[in-house]
Design a protein around this motif. Structure first.
Motif, PDB file in Angstrom:
ATOM      1  N   LYS A 157       7.742  -0.043  -4.388  1.00 45.11           N
ATOM      2  CA  LYS A 157       6.616   0.085  -5.316  1.00 45.11           C
ATOM      3  C   LYS A 157       5.972  -1.266  -5.614  1.00 45.11           C
ATOM      4  CE  LYS A 157       9.066   2.783  -8.167  1.00 45.11           C
ATOM      5  NZ  LYS A 157       9.441   3.668  -9.296  1.00 45.11           N
ATOM      6  N   LYS A 158       6.785  -2.309  -5.721  1.00 46.77           N
ATOM      7  CA  LYS A 158       6.234  -3.646  -5.959  1.00 46.77           C
ATOM      8  C   LYS A 158       5.368  -4.094  -4.793  1.00 46.77           C
ATOM      9  CE  LYS A 158       8.141  -7.042  -7.954  1.00 46.77           C
ATOM     10  NZ  LYS A 158       9.012  -8.184  -8.284  1.00 46.77           N
ATOM     11  N   SER A 161       2.141  -1.870  -4.297  1.00 47.24           N
ATOM     12  CA  SER A 161       1.161  -2.049  -5.376  1.00 47.24           C
ATOM     13  C   SER A 161       0.120  -3.094  -4.982  1.00 47.24           C
ATOM     14  CB  SER A 161       1.868  -2.481  -6.665  1.00 47.24           C
ATOM     15  OG  SER A 161       2.443  -3.765  -6.532  1.00 47.24           O
ATOM     16  N   GLU A 237       5.488   8.375  -7.792  1.00 42.41           N
ATOM     17  CA  GLU A 237       4.953   7.165  -7.159  1.00 42.41           C
ATOM     18  C   GLU A 237       5.744   6.818  -5.906  1.00 42.41           C
ATOM     19  OE1 GLU A 237       3.453   2.687  -8.437  1.00 42.41           O
ATOM     20  OE2 GLU A 237       5.063   3.644  -9.570  1.00 42.41           O
TER      21      GLU A 237
END
Length: 468
Positions: A157-158, A161, A237
């Motif tokens: 996710k990091k 993003s 997500e």
């Protein structure tokens, strides 16, 4: 495999052949700074990732030290927890709260010491927003592989993003839409007599590249693990990003795994897609190893480590932020206070207390053993300097303990006045499951928050009590 805890010493008999071999492997990493080790061992994952800017100076601290004492070798640990391996040797450093019964004096019982480290799992879940499930681990195995899989969504996710990574790739075409340089050799071979097609080469952006293929192979490997694959759809997500990777890697094939790993031998460096560096590291560890199964001739260190002081501080932030405490951070230079109101020469330095409320209450996180009625000289001087700079009324410390919760007023201060307080959060011991641990520690957290909130009422009344 050796098992120990943070901030303790483990005496090992080097006359035992297996222990002697382990010490020979571990000696290559002993007494060296974390900064030095990370530079030499690119697959070693360290939390916090910004450790170079950490106020606790963990960059210059060793993971562990090896010293000789009474014909035995002593392995001494600090605040670092996690898993590390080199060649055939595996070292598991649990939190010292894993099970109090496993620790006897300055040694760890190798059998009992391998029980679940619920406290480390819990802090990671709170700080990194991980979705941990049943934690059904065997008693006597280091579960680095499980840890890496749990952390994979966090890194995924990091990285995503920042957007899906794409890079220029050379591609060949043979059609009527000429766009790049003509491949004369291929054209003469395939297109004579001329039938309207031209062979050409084109350099174009592609989402299907070595990095996204590495992520895709990691996803597919996790999908093969019945007890772990749920992590890929633990939240919407994560599921969206997993589907995005699958959609943009149509060339994926399981037989290419070794080729993809070799294509990622060099650490990923990009001026914009900076978060992909950590994702590449964790993908390589998941793909290459289940547990700590590395190539026996690999002299590089590998594993994942957590700074206990940083983790404790960030965990407390999840409790204190909702009740109005700000968390100044040195790594991004946010918050803090200038030391000089007017600097006549040189740079004006800043100080960053752990937690501040309304510039009147200063709290410091301490991942250390603190005696109930004693504060070390350095710790006391530190909080006094914060109180002076902020002109605050109340200062305090928050530390973990295996004993009961504590909320104690240490006394009133001379000079500008104010008071110093000490809080201890009891870490549950002898619990039978992770769910039981979470239930008990939640009750202890509620008591801690209530005691800390009483500081605000004390401040408003102007009369600190002796014991909260």
């Amino acid at each position: 495999m050796l098992v120990t805890t943070d901030n303790t010493s483990l005496a090992l008999d080097s006359n035992t052949p297996s222990v002697n071999k382990a010490l020979a492997d571990l000696s290559t990493l002993a007494n060296k700074s974390i900064g030095e080790l990370v530079k030499a061992n690119p697959e070693l994952l360290i939390f916090p990732e910004f450790f170079k800017d950490n106020e606790d100076d963990i960059e210059n601290a060793p993971i562990y030290e090896l010293t000789l004492s009474n014909s035995k070798t002593v392995l001494r640990t600090g605040n670092i927890m996690g898993f590390i391996g080199v060649q055939d040797t595996q070292l598991k450093i649990q939190s010292r709260f894993a099970q109090a019964s496993a620790v006897y004096g300055d040694q760890v019982d190798q059998e009992k010491g391998s029980e679940e480290d619920y406290f480390l799992h819990y802090m990671l879940q709170k700080v990194l927003c991980l979705n941990l499930f049943d934690l059904k681990h065997s008693r006597n195995q280091t579960n680095l592989f499980d840890f890496l899989v749990y952390l994979f969504p966090y890194f995924l996710k990091k990285a995503l993003s920042q957007g899906l990574y794409k890079e220029y790739q050379k591609k060949t075409y043979n059609d009527s839409n000429l766009q790049g340089a003509i491949d004369i050799k291929t054209h003469l071979k395939q297109n004579l007599p001329f039938r309207g097609k031209v062979a050409y080469r084109l350099r174009e952006h592609s989402f299907d590249n070595s990095i996204t293929q590495l992520i895709r192979h990691t996803i597919e490997l996790i999908r093969q693990k019945p007890n772990l694959r749920d992590i890929l759809h633990s939240d919407s997500e994560t599921l969206d990003f997993v589907n995005l990777i699958a959609q943009h890697t149509p060339l994926y094939h399981a037989r290419d795994r070794h080729t993809v790993i070799n294509a990622n031998r060099k650490p990923f460096v990009h001026p914009y897609f900076t978060e992909y560096t950590g994702l590449q590291k964790i993908c390589l560890q998941i793909l290459r190893h289940e547990g700590l199964k590395y190539a026996k001739n690999d002299a590089k260190a590998h594993g994942i480590l957590f700074d206990g002081a940083w983790l404790w501080e960030e965990y407390l932030n999840t409790l204190l932020h909702p009740i109005g405490y700000k968390h100044p951070t040195n790594n991004n230079r946010k918050g803090g206070i200038k030391v000089y109101a007017q600097k006549l020469s040189g740079n004006n330095v800043s100080r960053y207390p752990d937690f501040v409320k309304d510039s009147r209450i200063i709290l410091d996180a301490k991942y250390k053993r603190m005696k109930e009625n004693h504060i070390s000289r350095d710790d006391l001087n530190q909080i006094l300097s914060y109180l002076f700079l902020y002109r605050a009324d109340i200062g305090g410390y928050i530390a973990p303990t295996i004993d009961d919760n504590l909320a104690l007023n240490m006394g009133l201060l001379n000079g500008f006045g104010g008071s110093i307080h000490k809080f201890k959060l009891a870490i549950p011991q002898q619990v039978t499951s992770y769910q039981a641990f979470k239930k008990t520690i939640a009750e202890n957290e509620a008591k801690l928050i209530e005691a800390i909130q009483n500081l605000s009422s004390m401040q408003n009344n102007g009369e600190p009590s002796e014991v909260i």
